[in-house]
Design a protein around this motif. Structure first.
Motif, mmCIF file in Angstrom:
data_model
loop_
_atom_site.group_PDB
_atom_site.id
_atom_site.type_symbol
_atom_site.label_atom_id
_atom_site.label_comp_id
_atom_site.label_asym_id
_atom_site.label_seq_id
_atom_site.Cartn_x
_atom_site.Cartn_y
_atom_site.Cartn_z
ATOM 1 N N THR A 168 0.832 -1.203 0.000
ATOM 2 C CA THR A 168 0.000 0.000 0.000
ATOM 3 C C THR A 168 0.868 1.255 0.000
ATOM 4 O OG1 THR A 168 -1.776 -1.160 1.174
ATOM 5 C CG2 THR A 168 -1.812 1.249 1.236
ATOM 6 N N ALA A 169 1.944 1.240 0.805
ATOM 7 C CA ALA A 169 2.855 2.386 0.836
ATOM 8 C C ALA A 169 3.527 2.592 -0.509
ATOM 9 C CB ALA A 169 3.896 2.202 1.935
ATOM 10 N N LEU A 170 3.998 1.499 -1.110
ATOM 11 C CA LEU A 170 4.659 1.614 -2.414
ATOM 12 C C LEU A 170 3.697 2.110 -3.482
ATOM 13 C CD1 LEU A 170 6.892 -1.602 -2.493
ATOM 14 C CD2 LEU A 170 7.552 0.723 -1.885
ATOM 15 N N ASP A 171 2.468 1.593 -3.473
ATOM 16 C CA ASP A 171 1.482 2.043 -4.463
ATOM 17 C C ASP A 171 1.148 3.518 -4.275
ATOM 18 O OD1 ASP A 171 1.249 -0.327 -5.824
ATOM 19 O OD2 ASP A 171 -0.455 -1.059 -4.660
ATOM 20 N N GLY A 218 2.210 8.937 -7.184
ATOM 21 C CA GLY A 218 2.583 10.339 -7.337
ATOM 22 C C GLY A 218 3.874 10.552 -8.091
ATOM 23 N N MET A 219 4.448 9.478 -8.624
ATOM 24 C CA MET A 219 5.717 9.594 -9.336
ATOM 25 C C MET A 219 5.473 9.650 -10.832
ATOM 26 S SD MET A 219 8.020 6.870 -7.173
ATOM 27 C CE MET A 219 9.546 7.333 -7.967
ATOM 28 N N ALA A 220 6.270 10.448 -11.517
ATOM 29 C CA ALA A 220 6.197 10.538 -12.980
ATOM 30 C C ALA A 220 7.598 10.438 -13.534
ATOM 31 C CB ALA A 220 5.550 11.857 -13.413
ATOM 32 N N GLY A 221 7.701 9.950 -14.747
ATOM 33 C CA GLY A 221 8.996 9.838 -15.401
ATOM 34 C C GLY A 221 9.764 8.633 -14.931
ATOM 35 N N GLY A 222 10.974 8.466 -15.478
ATOM 36 C CA GLY A 222 11.790 7.295 -15.180
ATOM 37 C C GLY A 222 12.368 7.345 -13.783
ATOM 38 N N PRO A 252 6.943 4.735 -17.067
ATOM 39 C CA PRO A 252 7.187 3.373 -16.606
ATOM 40 C C PRO A 252 5.905 2.722 -16.100
ATOM 41 C CG PRO A 252 7.957 4.939 -14.969
ATOM 42 C CD PRO A 252 7.550 5.738 -16.174
ATOM 43 N N PRO A 253 5.798 1.399 -16.189
ATOM 44 C CA PRO A 253 4.624 0.702 -15.660
ATOM 45 C C PRO A 253 4.602 0.771 -14.138
ATOM 46 C CG PRO A 253 6.275 -0.872 -16.385
ATOM 47 C CD PRO A 253 6.750 0.476 -16.827
ATOM 48 N N ILE A 254 3.477 0.378 -13.551
ATOM 49 C CA ILE A 254 3.323 0.484 -12.107
ATOM 50 C C ILE A 254 4.379 -0.345 -11.372
ATOM 51 C CG2 ILE A 254 1.617 -1.371 -12.071
ATOM 52 C CD1 ILE A 254 1.833 1.691 -9.710
ATOM 53 N N GLU A 255 4.759 -1.518 -11.932
ATOM 54 C CA GLU A 255 5.788 -2.336 -11.268
ATOM 55 C C GLU A 255 7.100 -1.581 -11.144
ATOM 56 O OE1 GLU A 255 3.957 -3.330 -13.772
ATOM 57 O OE2 GLU A 255 2.816 -5.088 -13.108
ATOM 58 N N ALA A 256 7.490 -0.854 -12.212
ATOM 59 C CA ALA A 256 8.731 -0.086 -12.182
ATOM 60 C C ALA A 256 8.627 1.075 -11.198
ATOM 61 C CB ALA A 256 9.075 0.427 -13.575
ATOM 62 N N ARG A 257 7.438 1.725 -11.144
ATOM 63 C CA ARG A 257 7.276 2.841 -10.218
ATOM 64 C C ARG A 257 7.267 2.362 -8.764
ATOM 65 N NH1 ARG A 257 2.245 5.335 -11.428
ATOM 66 N NH2 ARG A 257 1.843 3.935 -13.167
ATOM 67 N N ARG A 258 6.756 1.159 -8.523
ATOM 68 C CA ARG A 258 6.861 0.603 -7.165
ATOM 69 C C ARG A 258 8.325 0.430 -6.775
ATOM 70 N NH1 ARG A 258 2.630 -3.711 -8.588
ATOM 71 N NH2 ARG A 258 0.646 -2.841 -7.864
#
Length: 457
Positions: free
Chosen positions: A218-221, A226-230, A239-245
């Motif tokens: 939940t914290a990672l999601d 709120g993250m954008a870009g690489g 990047p896909p959600i897995e990469a943003r996690r």
């Protein structure tokens, strides 16, 4: 059986008969005599299955040897038993892996005779045998046999994932109280671990109670949303959600490391350490760097880490990348010698042990008083292998070129050596260079003749 094979008309039929036969040396010899490229695809599949059964037969025989080597009636190795070190060194395994191999062998030979026989017959492979052994580890002998009786008939036709699902249900049904206690014990075994993988990447593994894992995700999601870009390296603008996690996890950890109240170890604040030559750092070379706790990284990665941190200089021997230092006369190594030893050894000095040097003790090989506090007489040993040297009957000898020889209580010797950064034209340290603390070793210079070890902090 093999007499009847002489009457088989085709090679395909012979292979099919070998697949159906009980595994053993004769079957393996017959299989080895057949060129898989000379038979039909159907016969190739039969050969593959026959070799799988043969591998299971070999694994069963190895369980007998491991259980005999253990040689104790109790079901759990005590903290003061050093058999696992002997197995680890002989098979080039980590101590944890060797410990687990011994535990599985003990359970298969002494508690799960049906699984042991099925493994020898080739009807289940070693992975399935391990799954059954691990699932019944917290049950008493009667409970383990009850689970074995219920799962073994279907195990040969199940995938490993299917067998594990069956085991979870059956173990709870056989002994609900033991299952609840096992869950409580598993909470005590929660962990996070890291493994290096290819292409400069690493894998993190976390074993957590389900509710805690839900908190982490939940914290990672939340951060990832709120993250954008690489993230690392800026590979992708979307990047896909897995990469943003993954990027969110790194961001949370980096924020924690900036806390000024974090505890120190060996008198040092937590930091990221990379070792790199001056030529690579300045862009005049592309030798790999060495990231502590991971291993070799590309020159580009090493330069990026070094650029983001503070530098500390350590002396490298020209041409080899070997770290140099000089003797000391006090028991506790001063800060610069500590830095040197941690950078040189990287991990515990026992063969196959990958505990990072920063988490190890700095041990005098020859006890202080008879031996000096110097790089030539000191090295990083994790607490267990430090105890193995002092209490477990293992003997450690350090050689002038920084190689180590460990001699086990059984009389076998195993070599271990630091892994040095590769140098152009000299990918490995020579057999007889000047040794730290040896009069033949060059003295420290104001400007290192071979390069810098740059540590990002």
């Amino acid at each position: 059986m093999f007499e009847s094979l002489q009457d088989v008309d085709t090679c395909g039929d012979k292979v099919a008969a070998l697949r159906a036969a009980a595994p053993g040396p004769a079957v393996m010899t017959a299989l080895r005599s057949i060129d898989p490229r000379s038979v039909s695809p159907g016969a190739q599949v039969d050969m593959l299955a026959a070799w799988e059964k043969a591998a299971a037969w070999v694994a069963a025989a190895q369980q007998d040897v491991l259980a005999a080597l253990d040689g104790k009636p109790d079901e759990v190795l005590s903290a003061d038993d050093w058999t696992r070190e002997e197995v680890a060194a002989a098979l080039h395994l980590s101590t944890c892996t060797a410990d687990r191999r011994l535990e599985v062998a003990r359970m298969l030979v002494r508690r799960l005779p049906g699984v042991r026989r099925a493994l020898e017959a080739g009807s289940v492979d070693y992975r399935k045998a391990v799954a059954i052994a691990e699932a019944t580890e917290n049950l008493d002998a009667a409970g383990a046999l009850a689970v074995e009786a219920r799962v073994l008939p279907k195990a040969p036709d199940q995938t490993l994932a299917e067998l594990r699902r069956t085991l979870r249900r059956v173990v709870i049904a056989v002994d609900p109280r033991a299952a609840a206690e096992a869950h409580r014990q598993a909470i005590g075994e929660r962990c996070v671990r890291m493994w290096p993988v290819e292409d400069g990447m690493a894998e993190l593994y976390a074993k957590l109670p389900a509710e805690d894992a839900a908190v982490v995700m939940t914290a990672l999601d939340t951060v990832a949303a709120g993250m954008a870009g690489g993230g690392s390296g800026g590979v992708s603008d979307n990047p896909p959600i897995e990469a943003r996690r993954a990027d969110a996890l790194t961001r949370l950890a980096a924020a924690t490391l900036s806390d000024p109240d974090l505890p120190t170890r060996h008198g040092r604040r937590p930091h990221i350490q990379v070792t790199v030559s001056a030529e690579t750092l300045l862009g005049d070379g592309d030798e790999p760097g060495e990231l502590a706790g991971y291993g070799p990284v590309t020159a580009e990665t090493a330069r990026r880490i070094a650029a983001e941190g503070m530098w500390r200089r350590l002396l490298l021997e020209p041409g080899t990348g070997r770290l140099l230092d000089y003797g000391r006369t006090t028991y506790r190594p001063p800060a610069d010698l500590t830095e040197f030893l941690l950078a040189r050894d990287r991990v515990c000095g026992f063969p196959g042990c990958n505990i990072p040097a920063a988490r190890c003790d700095l041990d005098h090989t020859v006890p202080f008083g008879r031996g000096s506090t110097s790089a030539a007489n000191m090295g990083a040993l994790c607490r267990r292998h430090h105890r193995a040297k002092h209490e477990g009957g293992w003997r450690l000898t350090r050689h002038g070129d920084e190689r180590c020889t460990w001699t086990s209580p059984a009389g076998h010797s195993y070599d271990s050596a630091p892994s040095y950064p590769a140098s152009p034209g000299n990918p490995a340290p020579p057999d007889s260079p000047a040794a730290p603390g040896n009069p033949a070793a060059p003295a420290p210079a104001a400007e290192p003749p071979g390069g810098d070890a740059t540590l990002g902090e």
